[in-house]
Design a protein around this motif. Structure first.
Motif, PDB file in Angstrom:
ATOM      1  N   ALA A   1       0.816  -1.210   0.000  1.00  0.00           N
ATOM      2  CA  ALA A   1       0.000   0.000   0.000  1.00  0.00           C
ATOM      3  C   ALA A   1       0.849   1.260   0.000  1.00  0.00           C
ATOM      4  O   ALA A   1       0.400   2.323  -0.402  1.00  0.00           O
ATOM      5  CB  ALA A   1      -0.927   0.008   1.210  1.00  0.00           C
TER       6      ALA A   1
ATOM      7  N   PHE B   1       6.381  -2.041  -6.148  1.00  0.00           N
ATOM      8  CA  PHE B   1       6.140  -1.396  -7.434  1.00  0.00           C
ATOM      9  C   PHE B   1       7.457  -1.163  -8.161  1.00  0.00           C
ATOM     10  O   PHE B   1       7.534  -1.257  -9.377  1.00  0.00           O
ATOM     11  CB  PHE B   1       5.406  -0.055  -7.244  1.00  0.00           C
ATOM     12  CG  PHE B   1       3.931  -0.222  -7.037  1.00  0.00           C
ATOM     13  CD1 PHE B   1       3.031   0.094  -8.037  1.00  0.00           C
ATOM     14  CD2 PHE B   1       3.430  -0.712  -5.834  1.00  0.00           C
ATOM     15  CE1 PHE B   1       1.663  -0.065  -7.849  1.00  0.00           C
ATOM     16  CE2 PHE B   1       2.070  -0.876  -5.640  1.00  0.00           C
ATOM     17  CZ  PHE B   1       1.183  -0.555  -6.654  1.00  0.00           C
TER      18      PHE B   1
ATOM     19  N   HIS C   1       8.491  -4.325  -9.779  1.00  0.00           N
ATOM     20  CA  HIS C   1       7.717  -4.531 -11.002  1.00  0.00           C
ATOM     21  C   HIS C   1       8.279  -3.675 -12.138  1.00  0.00           C
ATOM     22  O   HIS C   1       8.487  -4.155 -13.248  1.00  0.00           O
ATOM     23  CB  HIS C   1       6.248  -4.164 -10.733  1.00  0.00           C
ATOM     24  CG  HIS C   1       5.353  -4.430 -11.898  1.00  0.00           C
ATOM     25  ND1 HIS C   1       5.201  -3.535 -12.935  1.00  0.00           N
ATOM     26  CD2 HIS C   1       4.591  -5.505 -12.212  1.00  0.00           C
ATOM     27  CE1 HIS C   1       4.367  -4.040 -13.835  1.00  0.00           C
ATOM     28  NE2 HIS C   1       3.979  -5.228 -13.407  1.00  0.00           N
TER      29      HIS C   1
ATOM     30  N   LYS D   1      10.023  -5.397 -15.411  1.00  0.00           N
ATOM     31  CA  LYS D   1       9.199  -5.406 -16.616  1.00  0.00           C
ATOM     32  C   LYS D   1       9.455  -4.242 -17.555  1.00  0.00           C
ATOM     33  O   LYS D   1       9.082  -4.298 -18.712  1.00  0.00           O
ATOM     34  CB  LYS D   1       7.714  -5.447 -16.228  1.00  0.00           C
ATOM     35  CG  LYS D   1       7.381  -6.746 -15.512  1.00  0.00           C
ATOM     36  CD  LYS D   1       5.922  -7.049 -15.564  1.00  0.00           C
ATOM     37  CE  LYS D   1       5.677  -8.440 -15.001  1.00  0.00           C
ATOM     38  NZ  LYS D   1       4.258  -8.737 -14.891  1.00  0.00           N
TER      39      LYS D   1
ATOM     40  N   TYR E   1       3.667 -14.436  -2.515  1.00  0.00           N
ATOM     41  CA  TYR E   1       3.157 -13.494  -3.510  1.00  0.00           C
ATOM     42  C   TYR E   1       3.933 -13.580  -4.816  1.00  0.00           C
ATOM     43  O   TYR E   1       3.620 -12.868  -5.768  1.00  0.00           O
ATOM     44  CB  TYR E   1       3.254 -12.057  -2.961  1.00  0.00           C
ATOM     45  CG  TYR E   1       2.061 -11.634  -2.128  1.00  0.00           C
ATOM     46  CD1 TYR E   1       1.501 -12.483  -1.184  1.00  0.00           C
ATOM     47  CD2 TYR E   1       1.509 -10.363  -2.280  1.00  0.00           C
ATOM     48  CE1 TYR E   1       0.424 -12.076  -0.418  1.00  0.00           C
ATOM     49  CE2 TYR E   1       0.424  -9.954  -1.518  1.00  0.00           C
ATOM     50  CZ  TYR E   1      -0.115 -10.822  -0.589  1.00  0.00           C
ATOM     51  OH  TYR E   1      -1.185 -10.417   0.164  1.00  0.00           O
TER      52      TYR E   1
ATOM     53  N   LEU F   1       7.191 -12.341 -10.543  1.00  0.00           N
ATOM     54  CA  LEU F   1       6.189 -11.515 -11.225  1.00  0.00           C
ATOM     55  C   LEU F   1       5.906 -12.030 -12.631  1.00  0.00           C
ATOM     56  O   LEU F   1       5.593 -11.257 -13.538  1.00  0.00           O
ATOM     57  CB  LEU F   1       6.654 -10.048 -11.295  1.00  0.00           C
ATOM     58  CG  LEU F   1       6.624  -9.259  -9.983  1.00  0.00           C
ATOM     59  CD1 LEU F   1       7.428  -7.977 -10.109  1.00  0.00           C
ATOM     60  CD2 LEU F   1       5.190  -8.914  -9.605  1.00  0.00           C
TER      61      LEU F   1
ATOM     62  N   ILE G   1       1.640 -13.013  -7.629  1.00  0.00           N
ATOM     63  CA  ILE G   1       1.280 -11.772  -8.298  1.00  0.00           C
ATOM     64  C   ILE G   1       2.102 -11.648  -9.568  1.00  0.00           C
ATOM     65  O   ILE G   1       3.302 -11.888  -9.552  1.00  0.00           O
ATOM     66  CB  ILE G   1       1.533 -10.575  -7.369  1.00  0.00           C
ATOM     67  CG1 ILE G   1       0.556 -10.667  -6.200  1.00  0.00           C
ATOM     68  CG2 ILE G   1       1.394  -9.254  -8.102  1.00  0.00           C
ATOM     69  CD1 ILE G   1       0.799  -9.674  -5.133  1.00  0.00           C
ATOM     70  N   LYS G   2       1.435 -11.292 -10.650  1.00  0.00           N
ATOM     71  CA  LYS G   2       2.178 -11.228 -11.908  1.00  0.00           C
ATOM     72  C   LYS G   2       2.022  -9.882 -12.607  1.00  0.00           C
ATOM     73  O   LYS G   2       2.761  -9.570 -13.507  1.00  0.00           O
ATOM     74  CB  LYS G   2       1.700 -12.334 -12.852  1.00  0.00           C
ATOM     75  CG  LYS G   2       2.063 -13.737 -12.351  1.00  0.00           C
ATOM     76  CD  LYS G   2       2.040 -14.743 -13.481  1.00  0.00           C
ATOM     77  CE  LYS G   2       2.707 -16.040 -13.099  1.00  0.00           C
ATOM     78  NZ  LYS G   2       1.875 -16.917 -12.281  1.00  0.00           N
ATOM     79  N   SER G   3       1.045  -9.077 -12.191  1.00  0.00           N
ATOM     80  CA  SER G   3       0.818  -7.859 -12.964  1.00  0.00           C
ATOM     81  C   SER G   3       0.705  -6.637 -12.068  1.00  0.00           C
ATOM     82  O   SER G   3       0.474  -6.735 -10.871  1.00  0.00           O
ATOM     83  CB  SER G   3      -0.474  -7.991 -13.769  1.00  0.00           C
ATOM     84  OG  SER G   3      -1.572  -7.949 -12.873  1.00  0.00           O
ATOM     85  N   LEU G   4       0.854  -5.510 -12.704  1.00  0.00           N
ATOM     86  CA  LEU G   4       0.749  -4.229 -12.021  1.00  0.00           C
ATOM     87  C   LEU G   4      -0.668  -4.055 -11.459  1.00  0.00           C
ATOM     88  O   LEU G   4      -0.854  -3.509 -10.377  1.00  0.00           O
ATOM     89  CB  LEU G   4       1.066  -3.111 -13.015  1.00  0.00           C
ATOM     90  CG  LEU G   4       1.346  -1.731 -12.431  1.00  0.00           C
ATOM     91  CD1 LEU G   4       2.495  -1.798 -11.440  1.00  0.00           C
ATOM     92  CD2 LEU G   4       1.694  -0.743 -13.526  1.00  0.00           C
TER      93      LEU G   4
ATOM     94  N   LEU H   1      -1.026  -5.665  -8.141  1.00  0.00           N
ATOM     95  CA  LEU H   1      -0.360  -4.841  -7.120  1.00  0.00           C
ATOM     96  C   LEU H   1      -1.235  -3.650  -6.761  1.00  0.00           C
ATOM     97  O   LEU H   1      -1.423  -3.328  -5.595  1.00  0.00           O
ATOM     98  CB  LEU H   1       0.976  -4.331  -7.655  1.00  0.00           C
ATOM     99  CG  LEU H   1       2.216  -5.185  -7.430  1.00  0.00           C
ATOM    100  CD1 LEU H   1       3.420  -4.532  -8.095  1.00  0.00           C
ATOM    101  CD2 LEU H   1       2.515  -5.373  -5.946  1.00  0.00           C
ATOM    102  N   MET H   2      -1.764  -2.991  -7.795  1.00  0.00           N
ATOM    103  CA  MET H   2      -2.596  -1.815  -7.555  1.00  0.00           C
ATOM    104  C   MET H   2      -3.802  -2.162  -6.690  1.00  0.00           C
ATOM    105  O   MET H   2      -4.188  -1.403  -5.815  1.00  0.00           O
ATOM    106  CB  MET H   2      -3.104  -1.230  -8.895  1.00  0.00           C
ATOM    107  CG  MET H   2      -2.090  -0.428  -9.679  1.00  0.00           C
ATOM    108  SD  MET H   2      -1.280   0.889  -8.774  1.00  0.00           S
ATOM    109  CE  MET H   2      -2.508   2.156  -8.793  1.00  0.00           C
TER     110      MET H   2
ATOM    111  N   ILE I   1      -4.172  -4.579  -4.464  1.00  0.00           N
ATOM    112  CA  ILE I   1      -3.782  -4.748  -3.053  1.00  0.00           C
ATOM    113  C   ILE I   1      -3.533  -3.383  -2.423  1.00  0.00           C
ATOM    114  O   ILE I   1      -3.969  -3.096  -1.309  1.00  0.00           O
ATOM    115  CB  ILE I   1      -2.518  -5.626  -2.943  1.00  0.00           C
ATOM    116  CG1 ILE I   1      -2.816  -7.033  -3.456  1.00  0.00           C
ATOM    117  CG2 ILE I   1      -2.027  -5.684  -1.499  1.00  0.00           C
ATOM    118  CD1 ILE I   1      -1.633  -7.949  -3.452  1.00  0.00           C
ATOM    119  N   LYS I   2      -2.869  -2.525  -3.187  1.00  0.00           N
ATOM    120  CA  LYS I   2      -2.554  -1.195  -2.658  1.00  0.00           C
ATOM    121  C   LYS I   2      -3.845  -0.458  -2.298  1.00  0.00           C
ATOM    122  O   LYS I   2      -3.983   0.071  -1.198  1.00  0.00           O
ATOM    123  CB  LYS I   2      -1.766  -0.401  -3.696  1.00  0.00           C
ATOM    124  CG  LYS I   2      -1.459   1.022  -3.252  1.00  0.00           C
ATOM    125  CD  LYS I   2      -0.642   1.775  -4.266  1.00  0.00           C
ATOM    126  CE  LYS I   2      -0.566   3.242  -3.864  1.00  0.00           C
ATOM    127  NZ  LYS I   2       0.302   4.034  -4.725  1.00  0.00           N
TER     128      LYS I   2
END
Lengths: 602, 125
Positions: free
Chosen positions: A136, A141, A144, A148, A257, A265, B4-7, B10-11, B13-14
């Motif tokens: 959060a 991020f 990621h 990527k 995760y 990821l 988790i594989k994508s943005l 993540l968003m 969860i955020k």
């Protein structure tokens, strides 16, 4: 889902735990159960909030009320008054200057408002055992983005452009280090986090690991991707059990995760991290000794080059970064190099965490922009002297550092400026010294530490530091000569030049820097057998002023060696031959009748 | 929770977590809307409103706002109130006299348990 009306963030940093956080928490939990509020009030143990001198601390949200110096009784009262009836308990609020009570101080107190938190951005704010709270706050991020959207070389370039330098103390450019490891040929490479924090009085790494373990995992994975590593190790000392426990939990969550392990990821990058527990030898913070220790050998340094980037762990290219350095990496990748350069100076960008200790009001951890002056750090953030006595100097960088006298307090804090003064930024320990601190004694304290911690591999450090310590001990006992001072200087310089690793190369610094600025104190010890700070026991005597003594007998009652005699309501006297100079009498005298004199009365 | 594989993941969860944290920080957990149309007032919504405000004050609950609205269109079960707690399905209660209002606050707002016998609607219109 039960409704939470309040969230209590209670600081579970090392200092607050030792100040009694656990008993406070137990009472909170018991009382909350008693009133059947357990479903409405959530207690979160956070990492160190930084204001260690005020511990144990807690913040109650949603109001944001900040309670300090808690006791079990305080916890009881706060549950009954604040949580049940909504009345703020004033006696445990932060008290600003002039006794002003500030219910929500974090925005108002200079200790908080002057700080810029990058490495410790989440410490004391999130629940370290909850990966979602880390996400959060933009957690993972950066990982990621790196995996990527960026090539490994681009990641390295951003770190290079940011100007981030090693926060373990040496200040080597982090991006450059990564580049060396990247370019070093080899199919197997290692990424190591140096969490062997050993400087007395510095505990920022522990606080980050306890309060925000995921940031280290994220940063190591980014670094692993950048240098092409297959495996990571966190070398953590066994004295940090809470950090070990929380990092272990965090590692498992990250695996769950998919931030660690195979195909992170969903990419084809695979990386995992293991914790290796060290036995807490100071020398194991030196990178080559640390690697030997991970390999299961005795933790002793070796000659460099080859550097770890060429030949590291098990002979493979390895990259080692300190905890605080790594904690800065995710935000740098996420926000970009220029964002990081907003703070600090051209050559030392960003922020640094300092551990304030000694004769200063607000002891604890602070993260401030590099280039802040020592004066701002000590007076504005640290709050100056707690006793009103004159602050004489500040010792920076622990056993490898040196002292900086008051006249240089307007120096900006960055790697080069402090080095010019004969001190270092180092791990970020700042010990404030006032007129009661004897510089010879300070030097002796640090030498005692290095003598203990020298690994013994090379002679200059093993024998030399011991010899220096013996000379210092002689001087503090009043048996030193002027020749001894010369020997100290020569010896110090030889040890600096001829030691194998950083421990020996910097061990004489506390002595050399005190000699540089406070030679007069050394000479007073030698020539006049005086200790100007009245600290060295052999050179002082306690005396009773017959004018002020009222004969209350308080001093005679506490004296452990029964050396004080005198009848009730008559002037008392100290028998110097039996006095052990413990200072108990001074503490209990309410009339200021007892004082220290130097040199000692024969 | 899987890998988790994508943005986007993540968003998500955020955002979910931020909602929870926001409640912690902003303090307003939700609101109670009292229907104060003519029909509602005729059925005694004013007393209900006063009872709600009093009870919240008594229990020192300051993170719930109390607002008024017009008729919700449930005239037959007036007085009605709608309880909206952030992140939860809004609940509309009917026949909320002052005594029932106190019950709702103590069990729904404080303990998180819905008052089953008074619910007339779950969710939005």
């Amino acid at each position: 889902m039960p409704l939470e009306t309040n969230t209590i963030l209670i600081c579970a940093g090392g200092a607050c735990i030792s100040a009694g956080e656990e008993s406070v928490k137990d009472v909170l939990e018991r009382k909350i159960k008693e009133y059947n509020l357990q479903d409405n009030i959530k207690i979160v143990e956070t990492g160190c909030m930084g204001a260690c001198s005020l511990g144990p601390i807690m913040v109650i949200h949603p109001e944001g009320v900040y309670y300090q110096k808690l006791t079990p009784e305080a916890a009881e009262k706060i549950v009954e008054e604040h949580l049940l009836k909504g009345r703020i308990v004033e006696e445990y609020l932060y008290q600003g200057d002039k006794g002003k009570i500030v219910p929500q101080p974090q925005k108002e107190i200079p200790f908080f408002s002057r700080q810029v938190k990058i490495a410790t951005r989440n410490v004391g704010i999130i629940d370290p055992l909850n990966i979602d709270e880390y996400i959060a706050r933009d957690g993972y991020f950066a990982l990621h983005k790196a995996l990527k959207e960026m090539k490994p070389e681009e990641v390295i370039q951003v770190v290079k452009d940011s100007g981030l330098r090693g926060r373990g103390g040496a200040g080597f450019p982090t991006g450059l280090k990564w580049e060396f490891a990247r370019k070093s040929p080899g199919d197997e490479k290692y990424m190591i986090c140096n969490a062997d924090e050993g400087d007395p009085g510095a505990f920022m790494d522990r606080s980050i690991l306890e309060g925000d373990p995921h940031t280290i995992i994220e940063a190591m994975t980014i670094a692993g991707y950048a240098i092409g590593a297959t495996k990571g190790f966190v070398y953590l000392r066994a004295e940090y059990p809470i950090a070990i426990e929380r990092l272990t939990v965090a590692l498992n969550q990250a695996r769950e995760y998919g931030f660690l392990g195979e195909n992170i990821l969903g990419t084809d990058f695979s990386f995992d991290i293991e914790i290796r527990i060290g036995a807490g030898a100071f020398v194991c913070g030196e990178e080559t000794a640390l690697m030997h220790s991970i390999e299961g050998k005795r933790g002793q340094p070796r000659v460099k080059p080859p550097f770890p980037a060429q030949k590291g762990l098990w002979g493979k290219p390895s990259n080692i970064n300190n905890v605080e350095t790594l904690a800065c990496v995710p935000p740098i990748i996420y926000h970009g190099a220029n964002w990081f350069r907003q703070w600090g100076t051209e050559k030392s960008p960003g922020t640094k965490v300092f551990a304030l200790a000694g004769k200063v009001k607000n002891t604890g951890l602070v993260e401030v922009p590099m280039g802040i002056t020592l004066r701002e750090l000590i007076y504005e953030i640290g709050g100056g002297s707690p006793t009103g006595k004159k602050i004489k100097a500040v010792q920076t960088g622990g056993p490898s550092g040196g002292v900086i006298p008051e006249e240089y307090f307007d120096t900006p804090v960055d790697y080069e400026s402090l080095q010019k003064l004969g001190a270092i930024v180092g791990s970020g320990g700042l010990i404030v010294l006032d007129e009661d601190d004897c510089m010879v004694d300070v030097a002796k304290f640090f030498l005692e530490f290095t003598v203990d911690e020298s690994c013994g591999k090379c002679t200059p450090c093993r024998e030399g530091t011991k010899k220096m310590y013996e000379i210092l001990d002689k001087i503090t006992k009043g048996e030193g000569t002027e020749e001894d001072i010369e020997i100290l200087e020569n010896l110090g310089n030889v040890i600096k030049d001829s030691s194998l690793c950083g421990l020996g190369q910097t061990a004489p610094n506390p002595v050399l820097s005190t000699l540089r600025y406070y030679k007069d104190e050394y000479l007073a010890h030698v020539r006049e057998k005086k200790c100007p700070a009245s600290k060295c026991k052999a050179l002082i005597s306690y005396v009773i002023d017959p004018e002020k003594c009222v004969g209350c007998t308080a001093c005679a009652r506490v004296c452990p060696s029964s050396c004080i005699s005198g009848e009730v309501r008559k002037v008392h006297e100290i028998d110097q031959s039996a006095c052990v100079k413990c200072g108990s009498c001074i503490e209990v005298c309410r009339f200021g009748a007892i004082s220290k004199v130097t040199p000692a009365i024969e | 929770m899987g890998k988790i594989k994508s943005l986007e993941e993540l968003m998500k969860i955020k955002e979910d977590t931020l909602k929870k944290v926001k409640m912690r920080e902003e303090g307003k957990r939700g609101k109670i809307t009292v229907a104060m149309g003519t029909c509602g007032i005729a059925a005694g919504a004013k007393d209900t409103l006063n009872a709600i405000v009093e009870t919240l004050n008594e229990l020192n609950i300051d993170d719930i706002s109390v607002v008024q609205s017009g008729c919700m269109g449930l005239c037959e079960v007036e007085p009605t109130i709608k309880v909206e707690i952030n992140g939860e399905v809004p609940i509309t209660y009917g026949h909320v006299n002052p005594e029932n209002a106190r019950r709702i606050i103590k069990s729904h707002i404080v303990a998180g348990e819905l008052v089953g016998d008074l619910i007339v609607k779950k969710g939005e219109e």
